[in-house]
Write a protein that holds these residues in place. Structure first.
Motif, mmCIF file in Angstrom:
data_model
loop_
_atom_site.group_PDB
_atom_site.id
_atom_site.type_symbol
_atom_site.label_atom_id
_atom_site.label_comp_id
_atom_site.label_asym_id
_atom_site.label_seq_id
_atom_site.Cartn_x
_atom_site.Cartn_y
_atom_site.Cartn_z
ATOM 1 N N LEU A 147 35.013 -57.410 47.252
ATOM 2 C CA LEU A 147 35.614 -57.691 45.945
ATOM 3 C C LEU A 147 35.759 -56.424 45.113
ATOM 4 N N SER A 148 36.785 -56.386 44.293
ATOM 5 C CA SER A 148 37.038 -55.245 43.417
ATOM 6 C C SER A 148 35.833 -54.938 42.532
ATOM 7 N N ARG A 149 35.398 -53.686 42.556
ATOM 8 C CA ARG A 149 34.283 -53.274 41.692
ATOM 9 C C ARG A 149 34.686 -53.356 40.223
ATOM 10 N N ASN A 150 35.950 -53.077 39.923
ATOM 11 C CA ASN A 150 36.421 -53.182 38.539
ATOM 12 C C ASN A 150 36.298 -54.618 38.042
ATOM 13 N N PHE A 151 36.621 -55.577 38.907
ATOM 14 C CA PHE A 151 36.513 -56.971 38.507
ATOM 15 C C PHE A 151 35.055 -57.354 38.277
ATOM 16 N N GLN A 152 34.162 -56.915 39.170
ATOM 17 C CA GLN A 152 32.737 -57.208 38.999
ATOM 18 C C GLN A 152 32.224 -56.638 37.675
ATOM 19 N N LEU A 153 32.635 -55.420 37.362
ATOM 20 C CA LEU A 153 32.203 -54.797 36.117
ATOM 21 C C LEU A 153 32.712 -55.574 34.912
ATOM 22 N N ASP A 154 33.953 -56.018 34.960
ATOM 23 C CA ASP A 154 34.500 -56.799 33.849
ATOM 24 C C ASP A 154 33.729 -58.102 33.660
ATOM 25 N N PHE A 155 33.275 -58.696 34.762
ATOM 26 C CA PHE A 155 32.558 -59.962 34.661
ATOM 27 C C PHE A 155 31.215 -59.791 33.950
ATOM 28 N N ILE A 156 30.462 -58.749 34.305
ATOM 29 C CA ILE A 156 29.122 -58.586 33.721
ATOM 30 C C ILE A 156 29.143 -57.793 32.422
ATOM 31 N N ARG A 157 30.302 -57.263 32.039
ATOM 32 C CA ARG A 157 30.374 -56.390 30.864
ATOM 33 C C ARG A 157 29.785 -57.008 29.588
ATOM 34 N N PRO A 158 29.974 -58.327 29.320
ATOM 35 C CA PRO A 158 29.400 -58.881 28.086
ATOM 36 C C PRO A 158 27.878 -58.758 27.991
ATOM 37 N N LEU A 159 27.180 -58.574 29.131
ATOM 38 C CA LEU A 159 25.727 -58.458 29.103
ATOM 39 C C LEU A 159 25.235 -57.016 29.112
ATOM 40 N N LEU A 160 26.132 -56.080 29.399
ATOM 41 C CA LEU A 160 25.722 -54.682 29.467
ATOM 42 C C LEU A 160 25.291 -54.201 28.082
ATOM 43 N N GLY A 161 24.175 -53.503 28.037
ATOM 44 C CA GLY A 161 23.676 -52.988 26.774
ATOM 45 C C GLY A 161 22.860 -53.978 25.976
ATOM 46 N N ARG A 162 22.748 -55.216 26.472
ATOM 47 C CA ARG A 162 21.919 -56.211 25.791
ATOM 48 C C ARG A 162 20.525 -56.165 26.407
ATOM 49 N N HIS A 163 19.550 -55.733 25.618
ATOM 50 C CA HIS A 163 18.231 -55.413 26.144
ATOM 51 C C HIS A 163 17.449 -56.641 26.596
ATOM 52 N N GLU A 164 17.904 -57.833 26.241
ATOM 53 C CA GLU A 164 17.160 -59.027 26.655
ATOM 54 C C GLU A 164 17.481 -59.441 28.085
ATOM 55 N N PHE A 165 18.434 -58.741 28.738
ATOM 56 C CA PHE A 165 18.840 -59.130 30.085
ATOM 57 C C PHE A 165 18.599 -58.013 31.095
ATOM 58 N N ASP A 166 18.104 -58.421 32.260
ATOM 59 C CA ASP A 166 18.096 -57.577 33.447
ATOM 60 C C ASP A 166 19.202 -58.090 34.352
ATOM 61 N N ILE A 167 20.124 -57.239 34.748
ATOM 62 C CA ILE A 167 21.240 -57.647 35.581
ATOM 63 C C ILE A 167 21.014 -57.144 37.001
ATOM 64 N N VAL A 168 21.055 -58.046 37.956
ATOM 65 C CA VAL A 168 20.938 -57.707 39.366
ATOM 66 C C VAL A 168 22.256 -58.070 40.034
ATOM 67 N N VAL A 169 22.896 -57.115 40.694
ATOM 68 C CA VAL A 169 24.149 -57.372 41.410
ATOM 69 C C VAL A 169 23.903 -57.118 42.894
ATOM 70 N N ARG A 170 24.169 -58.111 43.694
ATOM 71 C CA ARG A 170 23.926 -58.036 45.136
ATOM 72 C C ARG A 170 25.228 -58.288 45.874
ATOM 73 N N SER A 171 25.556 -57.431 46.845
ATOM 74 C CA SER A 171 26.767 -57.584 47.643
ATOM 75 C C SER A 171 26.414 -58.124 49.022
ATOM 76 N N ARG B 169 21.169 -62.847 38.038
ATOM 77 C CA ARG B 169 21.355 -62.407 39.420
ATOM 78 C C ARG B 169 22.752 -62.788 39.893
ATOM 79 N N VAL B 170 23.573 -61.774 40.085
ATOM 80 C CA VAL B 170 24.975 -61.960 40.443
ATOM 81 C C VAL B 170 25.194 -61.515 41.880
ATOM 82 N N GLY B 171 25.790 -62.375 42.681
ATOM 83 C CA GLY B 171 26.207 -62.005 44.026
ATOM 84 C C GLY B 171 27.714 -61.796 44.038
#
Length: 312
Positions: A102-126, A95-97
């Protein structure tokens, strides 16, 4: 007499639904039983928790306070199960706040290592920084991303990780600036759109202009990087931005880098709360692959860690 948490959970369910009938049907209990449970909680707390408006139940002031505590209590319970359960159990939630500006590009770069990994559910809250930090302390979030440093009053509960320091540039559409691109001339002759005061980039810009003895023409002060990006594309002013915010526009030449500003940077932080059992996925985002050192096992003080290189 101690608090009965079954009573609290029934109250929590009704407070979230706002309707006794709907909650009773969802929980498969009778309305009268539900009413009795809430009445017992009200008796224990010594305050009425609901007012009735038509068919809707509206929280009283005491009810609002009780709901805030219930949210924290049950979020902690969910976090306990999520943290200590076996790794073979269902997907792990991260769960990421992120502050809304904040830059959306920066947020995407931060969570990118978890994208596509099926063991994780990513929640982004602004949201606003105070709101997000409150959710972090209540264990409703695992990490908060911001470009604002923590106040000293918060440093006893929270840990601030400096995850990137990026150079800041002056950007504008092609053709806005002609001829001499020296910094003194730019500061004297062109309008500027700048980040709000208090950010590291704005502080650096103001210091640079002051050293040159120039008072620039500021036509906009914007704390939202997405809006700053749009202002830059409109061509109404030269914008002060980290290139990551407008990397797509720079790549397509809709915007060009007019000048780099020596010594002017934007800092990006990941804020976590001190925990005995931190979310290991968040630790992997902050440390391995981004840092040259391993994460501390039990951080006990306000810390700053510098990325070996900024996000792309």
């Amino acid at each position: 007499m101690q608090l009965n948490y079954n009573h609290l959970r029934y109250f929590w369910a009704v407070a979230r639904d706002g309707n006794l009938t709907r909650t009773a049907a969802r929980l498969n209990v009778s309305q009268s039983s539900l009413s009795v449970q809430i009445a017992k909680l009200e008796q224990r707390l010594g305050h009425r928790l609901f007012d009735r408006t038509g068919r809707q139940l509206v929280l009283t002031e005491a009810g609002q306070i009780a709901l805030e505590h219930a949210d924290t209590i049950f979020a902690s319970g969910d976090d306990l199960v999520s943290t200590l359960r076996d790794s073979g159990q269902p997907r792990k939630q991260v769960r990421v706040g992120a502050i809304a500006t904040l830059s959306r590009n920066f947020q995407l770069d931060f969570i990118r290592p978890l994208l596509g990994r099926h063991e994780f559910d990513i929640v982004v809250r602004s949201g606003g920084l105070d709101e997000l930090l409150g959710a972090l302390v209540a264990l409703g979030l695992d990490v908060v991303l911001t470009n604002q440093p923590l106040s000293s009053a918060l440093q006893t509960k929270l840990v601030s990780h400096l995850i990137a320091t990026q150079d800041v540039s002056l950007v504008a559409p092609p053709g806005l600036v002609s001829g001499d691109r020296s910094l003194p001339r730019l500061l004297r002759d062109y309008p500027f759109a700048l980040p709000a005061q208090g950010t590291s980039a704005r502080t650096g810009f103001d210091g640079l202009a002051g050293r040159l003895g120039i008072v620039p023409q500021i036509v906009a002060e914007i704390d939202d990087m997405a809006m700053m990006r749009l202002i830059a594309r409109e061509g109404a002013a030269i914008a002060l931005l980290p290139p990551i915010v407008v990397k797509d526009e720079l790549a397509s030449t809709k915007l060009v880098e007019i000048a780099k500003l020596p010594g002017v940077t934007e800092d990006f932080y990941a804020i976590t709360v001190q925990r005995r059992f931190p979310n290991q996925a968040v630790a992997q985002l902050i440390y391995p692959g981004r840092f040259t050192t391993s994460p501390p096992t039990a951080p006990t003080d306000h810390s700053h860690s510098l990325s070996s290189k900024p996000p792309k």
